[in-house]
Structures are given as C-alpha cells and as structure tokens.
Scaffold this motif. Structure first.
Motif, short mmCIF file in Angstrom:
data_model
loop_
_atom_site.label_atom_id
_atom_site.label_comp_id
_atom_site.label_asym_id
_atom_site.label_seq_id
_atom_site.Cartn_x
_atom_site.Cartn_y
_atom_site.Cartn_z
N LEU A 10 3.74 5.50 -2.99
CA LEU A 10 5.02 6.09 -3.41
C LEU A 10 5.05 6.26 -4.92
CD1 LEU A 10 8.01 4.42 -1.52
CD2 LEU A 10 7.37 6.82 -1.57
N ILE A 11 4.64 5.19 -5.63
CA ILE A 11 4.67 5.24 -7.09
C ILE A 11 3.62 6.21 -7.61
CG2 ILE A 11 4.17 3.86 -9.16
CD1 ILE A 11 5.61 1.55 -7.77
N ASP A 12 2.47 6.29 -6.90
CA ASP A 12 1.42 7.23 -7.29
C ASP A 12 1.86 8.68 -7.10
OD1 ASP A 12 -0.68 6.01 -8.51
OD2 ASP A 12 -1.77 5.55 -6.67
N GLY A 13 2.96 8.86 -6.37
CA GLY A 13 3.50 10.21 -6.25
C GLY A 13 3.37 10.84 -4.88
N ARG A 68 -3.13 10.67 3.94
CA ARG A 68 -4.18 10.26 3.01
C ARG A 68 -4.39 8.75 2.97
NH1 ARG A 68 -4.47 14.37 -1.76
NH2 ARG A 68 -6.25 13.02 -2.18
N ARG A 98 8.28 8.24 -7.49
CA ARG A 98 7.20 9.11 -7.99
C ARG A 98 7.64 9.94 -9.19
NH1 ARG A 98 8.27 11.60 -3.05
NH2 ARG A 98 9.40 13.57 -3.19
N THR A 151 -4.54 13.18 -8.69
CA THR A 151 -4.83 14.23 -7.72
C THR A 151 -3.54 14.74 -7.09
OG1 THR A 151 -6.74 12.86 -7.21
CG2 THR A 151 -6.43 14.81 -5.85
N LEU A 152 -2.67 13.79 -6.70
CA LEU A 152 -1.40 14.19 -6.08
C LEU A 152 -0.57 15.02 -7.06
CD1 LEU A 152 -0.27 10.96 -4.22
CD2 LEU A 152 -1.20 13.05 -3.24
N ARG A 153 -0.71 14.73 -8.33
CA ARG A 153 0.05 15.48 -9.33
C ARG A 153 -0.68 16.74 -9.77
NH1 ARG A 153 4.02 11.39 -11.02
NH2 ARG A 153 3.40 9.73 -9.61
N VAL A 197 -6.84 4.51 6.94
CA VAL A 197 -6.90 3.05 7.02
C VAL A 197 -6.78 2.58 8.47
CG1 VAL A 197 -5.73 0.90 6.35
CG2 VAL A 197 -6.07 2.70 4.66
N ARG A 210 -5.71 1.96 -12.33
CA ARG A 210 -4.89 2.95 -11.63
C ARG A 210 -3.60 3.20 -12.40
NH1 ARG A 210 -3.88 1.66 -5.44
NH2 ARG A 210 -2.49 0.13 -6.34
N GLN A 249 2.06 12.89 2.86
CA GLN A 249 0.80 12.59 2.15
C GLN A 249 0.40 11.14 2.37
OE1 GLN A 249 2.34 13.90 -1.61
NE2 GLN A 249 0.82 15.53 -1.77
N LEU A 300 0.83 -1.19 0.00
CA LEU A 300 0.00 0.00 0.00
C LEU A 300 0.88 1.26 0.00
CD1 LEU A 300 -2.99 -0.37 -0.10
CD2 LEU A 300 -3.15 0.34 2.26
N LEU A 327 -4.93 -1.90 -3.42
CA LEU A 327 -5.90 -0.80 -3.58
C LEU A 327 -6.05 -0.12 -2.23
CD1 LEU A 327 -8.62 -2.61 -5.70
CD2 LEU A 327 -6.75 -1.17 -6.48
N TYR A 328 -6.33 1.18 -2.26
CA TYR A 328 -6.53 1.90 -1.00
C TYR A 328 -7.93 1.55 -0.48
CZ TYR A 328 -2.79 4.36 -3.37
OH TYR A 328 -1.65 4.64 -4.06
N HIS A 378 -9.94 2.51 1.79
CA HIS A 378 -10.94 3.49 2.24
C HIS A 378 -11.43 4.37 1.10
CE1 HIS A 378 -7.02 5.27 2.19
NE2 HIS A 378 -7.53 6.47 2.29
N MET A 379 -10.92 4.14 -0.11
CA MET A 379 -11.32 4.99 -1.22
C MET A 379 -12.19 4.20 -2.21
SD MET A 379 -7.86 6.92 -2.30
CE MET A 379 -6.72 7.62 -1.13
N ARG A 438 -2.65 6.98 -15.37
CA ARG A 438 -1.46 7.81 -15.24
C ARG A 438 -0.77 8.01 -16.58
NH1 ARG A 438 1.62 6.38 -10.96
NH2 ARG A 438 3.23 7.31 -12.25
N ASN A 443 -9.49 5.62 -6.07
CA ASN A 443 -8.28 4.83 -6.21
C ASN A 443 -7.56 5.16 -7.51
OD1 ASN A 443 -7.26 2.47 -4.44
ND2 ASN A 443 -9.46 2.48 -4.10
N PHE A 456 -6.23 8.87 -7.53
CA PHE A 456 -5.30 9.31 -6.48
C PHE A 456 -3.99 9.87 -7.03
CE2 PHE A 456 -2.22 8.28 -2.98
CZ PHE A 456 -2.72 9.19 -2.08
N GLY A 457 -3.37 9.10 -7.94
CA GLY A 457 -2.08 9.53 -8.48
C GLY A 457 -2.19 10.85 -9.22
#
Lengths: 298, 366
Positions: free
Chosen positions: A194-197, A206, B74, B102-104, A211, B147, A202, A189, B87-88, B90-91, B151, B96, B99-100
């Motif tokens: 990390l890969i998602d940025g 987030r 990243r 949004t962060l960018r 969780v 996901r 964060q 997770l 997968l996250y 809670h989202m 990207r 999910n 997410f990537g």
C-alpha cells in the motif's frame, strides 16, 4: 547430582541406549509392512482394471484359470475406444467443461478469498463462514433445485449447464483454501505494498497471487478433480450422448442393457483417470505445500 | 523532505478505547524523532496514523504543510520499514527495492540508478540478485531500508525495525541507521520500546505512556531533567531509584528523611523549589551513577551514609550494587576497584546536585 551420576553408571542405561537402535529398526519394519499392505489394497483395483482392459472379451468371460494372468494381451479395447468418435466426444466434453470450470472457479474464489481475507468490511467474517457452510450441503440434495434452475435457463442437455453448476461445488471449497492461504500472508506485506503505491488489484496480482501460488495450485487441483470426476450432476442433467462427459458417457454407452463391455469399460475408466494422475504427479509438491500452509508458516 | 505536524490527534477504537488521546507534536524538516514508550502506549498507532494505515478519529496530521487525513498511504510520499521487514518473498532484492518505483512508472534507467545508489549506501550491492529467503536478518533489514531510500520520500517511518535482530546486530544496525540518516537527511519518525535505541538515535525523543505524550526533548534533557516520574523511570538503565521520603523544614533548611534513619540535607539552592513540599511525603529520585562509593567529597552537596549491599554485579567497567533500604531496592554504580561484599555494610555517597523530588500525588518531578 550424585544420584544422576550413579544412575548413569548403572548398566541398565547402556542397555537402554542399545535398544534405541533396535526400536528404530522395529519402527521401520512395521512402517514398511503397513505401507506395503496399504499399497496392495490401493493398487489392486487399478491393476485389475488394467489387466481386464488388455484382455479380449472371450478371455474376460472365461471363468477358468487365474484372472490375474493375461494369456493373450491385446490393445483392441483401447483402439476401439480411441477410434470411436463418441468416446472422443465424451473426452472433449470433459476437457471443455473442466477447463472452463477450473478457470471460472479460480477467478471467483481468488477474488472472493482476497476480499474476505484482506478487505475488512462489515460482515466479512460471517460471509467467510457462510461460504464454507454451503460446501457442506451435499450435491445429491442440491441437484433437484439446480435441475429446475438449469431447466428454466434452457441449459439441460448441454455442457454449458454443467459449466454453470459445477462451480457450486468447487467455488466454496476453493475460496476456503484461498482464505486460509491469504490469511497466512503477513499483514505487513499488504501494508508495505500500500505504501509502495499499489492499489488493491495490483496488490492481488503482483504480491498475493505469486506468494500464494502453492495455495492456488492446490485449489486448482481440487477444482480440476471435482469437475473431471463429477457424476451426480451430469447423470441428472445430461441425457444426450453428444453432450455427455466421460464419467457418465463411459457408463451409459458401454453398458447396453445387461451387456457389459468390460474390456472397453475398464479401458475407458483408465483413460479417464489418466489426466488427474498426470496433474497430481506434476503438481504434488505444490499441492501438499498448499494444504499444509497454515500448519508450517510462522 | 518535509516537516510533520500532529495536531490534537485522537485514535479511538470501537467500544471507545482510546489508543491515542489527543497528542500534539511538531517534527521539523530533517529531524530524527523517536517515539518511545512501553507496549500499548500508542506509539505504533501514532506512526501508523502518519503512514495512513490507521484512520485518524479526530485531529489532523500534516506532512509538508498538507493535511493528509483523507489521503491514502500511497499518495502521502512516505516510506515505512517494518519490524518483520515485510519484503516481498517472491522478488529479488533488486525487485523489492524497485517495486515502489515501478508502480509509480519511473523510467527503467532511473530505477536502476536509484536502486544501485541505495545499495551502495547500505552496502548490499552483491545481494541484489538474491531472494529475501537467502538473506540474514541484518541483510533483510538493510533491504527494507533500501526500499525506503530509493523512493526518496518526504518522511521515513520506522516501526521497531531492530526488534527482530539479536543484541549484537541490533547495536550494529542502530549505528547503520544513524549513518544513513546523516547521509540522506530525510525527516524520520522512529518507533521503539527500547530507551537505549531512542537515546542513541534521536535528535528529539518523544516519551509516550497511556496514549499521551509525557515529555518531548533531546536525549540529554530527558535524562537529566525529566518532567514526570514515568519519564524519570523509563529513560536510563539501570532505572532511577525512587525512595519514599519525608520532606522536613528545620530552621530555614529543608531535610529529607529517608528510611533507615538517613537524613539528607537538601541543597540550599533548591530550598525555594521544594519549599511547598515541606512536611509532606515525597519520592526521592536519584540515578545509580549519582549513588557511588565516597568520592569528590570536597564538592558541595555530597551526602555520605551507610548501606548494606545484597547483590553485587560486576559489569567490567563498573560494578552495580543492589542495596536494600527497608524493603526498597536501591541500585548504585561504583568503581570496580572499590571493595564491596554482600552483607557487609559500606559507605555510599549521594550526589545531591543531581537529586530529583517527585510529588507522589501528581507524579510530577519538581
């Protein structure tokens, strides 16, 4: 094969199947009986406290008659306490100290636990164990050195002194709960984040905090209970009534010499016990989920 | 989109254990490369080094011509799909996937457009509001791919993405992944221990073992001309048969002496290739489909001999025979209509046009 067929046909097996139901009935009976006994033992003191708190002083002092029956119930004790500025002062002191301590404890322990559980750095394992070991040192041993520290900071007789020392009780255990909880979150997770940025902060805010919410709630309840019910530290550090929290305020101000204002004492103790009860009732499910995290998460 | 270059990359852990021992690999733009090998062969470590989740001990990795050794995950512009989906919880599915982006700090409508597009490709549009908990394994895997797709990264990395699925779903998702790659054409590095997955998905398969690359090539090439005994045995199911034999030189022609007193003539065109092994112990390798009931007997280099099947496994479209040759189990694939009975000797034909000779010392296929 033929042997099992034969034994299945034997009447003994059917008898056994019938006894399964009666065994279950027995188990239920025993369970209910022991639960009722336990509930009586647990509930007797608070019930007796409540009964005493709605009696007049005269009735409490009267040794005749059944003490479990209230002859002339009164709310006088509650009215006296709630209209007493001193008692309300104790109450607000407790609220102020507890809220601050919970906030401080949670910020420190969530950050510490995240670092100890997730950022692999040299000595993090030892540090995590060390944090827990500090929890094992009893507060009755710690209050002497802490008295010197608080004294040298000029915070004796101040609720701020309590805000400073209570976290020594709450932070280690809360950190420990949170380390366990964070550790149960799969490694992938954070790698995905990390890969998602995401950066570390964060990732914590987030992903990890949402969780680990059940764990955070469990830790919050613990911190709340500890600082609301703390007795040794305020007894040692606070002598001015205006700075006292409920726990020692009730005891020190409602027992004057050898005169015990029993009715008010009981009413005060019940009122003091109310906030934790309310918190527990609302957050019970989360609390249990938090404490059993490691056990059920695959 | 980009090519990936791996140059002399070593991964060593504390205590000196080397998981990856200096590998070189060039992955072309749009290519689908599968790293395959047994557990502990270094394939996942290699993938994680490309992702930036593991540090590179020495050597360098470049993505799109830029060396990324010291660039955090990243900023590498890669997307990864994990075995347990990651997968996250809670989202929602939408969040999910978003997410990537949004962060960018992508604009909201752009995020929406991309998520909806990916959802359409993966056929998960009706699931966008659900939480991962309410999804089946296959659906979760789709979301994990979604996901990655939204990207629009330079490289997709897959770490055993199908291992958590049941057999039927795995085959279905395999097709799905190939279809997605044909649509988006993003350079893909895919790790699996399943050689069937490797063969079916890859443009090129990279077979790894003990931290080194044994062979790189298109699936067919690996199957028909493996370089080493390891590759020969790893690719193909059931595995290639390896039978100890002795190469002998008899009046200008080579002969193979097998157990059970079977003697096979080596095809004349291979005499030069195997000449150096004359008089030596070798391993005779032959795939089960080249050891069949007697057929095509008019063709050249078909040798017929007698063996006794011990176990017979009907598979429907074919039947597998397990034959014993002096303590060595040999597998043969025959037509299901061919009569065979355990314990009754029968004629089998070896198609020596597809034989392999392995030097047992070096493990190399000659």
């Amino acid at each position: 094969m033929s042997a099992t067929t034969a034994s299945r046909d034997a009447p003994g097996i059917y008898h056994k199947a019938g006894s399964l139901r009666s065994e279950r009935r027995w188990a239920l009976w025993t369970a209910y009986a022991s639960l009722i006994v336990a509930a009586i033992i647990m509930l007797a003191p608070p019930v007796y406290m409540f009964l005493t708190s709605i009696k007049t002083s005269a009735e409490i002092a009267d040794l005749g008659g059944n003490p479990w029956i209230v002859r002339s119930p009164t709310l006088e004790n509650y009215r006296a306490l709630l209209s007493s500025p001193m008692f309300m002062g104790f109450f607000w002191n407790s609220v102020k100290v507890t809220l601050l301590v919970v906030a401080v404890s949670m910020v420190i322990s969530v950050l510490a636990a995240f670092a100890l559980a997730r950022m692999r750095f040299w000595g993090s394992q030892w540090l995590a164990t060390g944090v827990f070991l500090t929890y094992l040192v009893p507060d009755t041993l710690l209050f002497i050195p802490l008295y010197q520290i608080v004294g040298s900071l000029g915070l004796l007789n101040s609720t701020w002194g309590l805000v400073l020392v209570y976290p020594t009780l709450t932070v280690p255990f809360c950190t420990w709960i949170m380390i366990g909880y964070f550790a149960s979150i799969p490694k992938e997770l954070d790698e995905a984040a990390l890969i998602d940025g995401a950066n570390w902060m964060q990732m914590l805010v987030r992903i990890f905090i949402p969780v680990a919410l059940p764990g955070i709630i469990a830790a919050t309840i613990f911190a709340f209970t500890v600082s609301w019910a703390a007795f040794v530290y305020p007894t040692a550090f606070i002598t001015t009534p205006s700075e006292m929290p409920l726990t020692i305020g009730v005891v020190s101000q409602l027992i004057r010499g050898d005169t015990f204002a029993w009715g008010q004492l009981m009413a005060g103790a019940l009122l003091a016990a109310l906030p934790p009860v309310i918190v527990y009732v609302f957050l019970m499910d989360y609390y249990i989920a938090g404490l059993t995290a490691g056990a059920t998460k695959g | 989109m980009a090519q990936v270059s791996i140059r002399k990359v070593v991964k060593a852990y504390e205590g000196g254990v080397q998981a990856v021992k200096g590998i070189d690999l060039e992955i072309a733009d749009h290519e689908f490369v599968v790293l395959v090998g047994p557990s502990g062969c270094g394939k996942s470590t290699t993938l994680r080094m490309i992702a930036g989740l593991e540090e590179i001990t020495s050597g360098e990795i470049a993505i799109g011509g830029m060396v990324v050794n010291d660039i955090p995950p990243r900023d590498r512009d890669i997307a990864m799909v994990f075995q347990n989906y990651a997968l996250y919880p809670h989202m929602s599915v939408y969040d999910n996937m978003a997410f990537g982006l949004t962060l960018r700090k992508f604009p909201k409508d752009e995020i929406k457009r991309r998520v909806e597009n990916a959802a359409r490709i993966l056929d998960i549009t009706p699931l966008l509001d659900r939480k991962p908990k309410a999804l089946s394994g296959g659906q979760r895997q789709r979301v994990a791919m979604g996901r990655a797709i939204v990207r629009d990264p330079k490289v997709f990395l897959f770490d055993e993405p199908l291992s958590n699925l049941d057999a039927k779903l795995r085959v279905q998702m395999r097709t799905e992944i190939k279809k997605v790659h044909q649509t988006v054409k993003t350079t893909t590095v895919y790790v699996t221990h399943d050689q069937v997955e490797a063969m079916t998905l890859a443009d090129r398969v990279v077979v790894m073992n003990h931290g080194v690359i044994e062979q790189v090539g298109p699936p067919q090439e690996l199957y028909h001309s493996p370089n080493t005994r390891f590759v020969a045995g790893f690719i193909g199911s059931p595995a290639m048969n390896f039978i100890p034999a002795r190469m002998e030189n008899g009046s200008g022609a080579l002969r193979l002496n097998l157990p059970n007193g079977i003697v096979l003539p080596v095809p004349a065109e291979r005499t030069a290739r195997y000449g150096a092994m004359a008089g030596k112990e070798v391993l005779f390798g032959i795939r089960p489909e080249h050891l069949t009931e007697p057929k095509n007997l008019d063709r050249q280099n078909i040798a017929v001999f007698e063996l006794t099947p011990e176990v017979i496994e009907p598979m429907g479209m074919e039947t597998l025979l397990h034959l014993w040759m002096q303590g060595h189990e040999v597998c043969s694939r025959i037509d299901p209509t061919t009569p065979a009975e355990p314990g009754r000797p029968m004629q089998v034909a070896a198609d020596l046009n597809h034989m392999h000779i392995i030097d047992p010392e070096s493990g190399r296929v000659l």
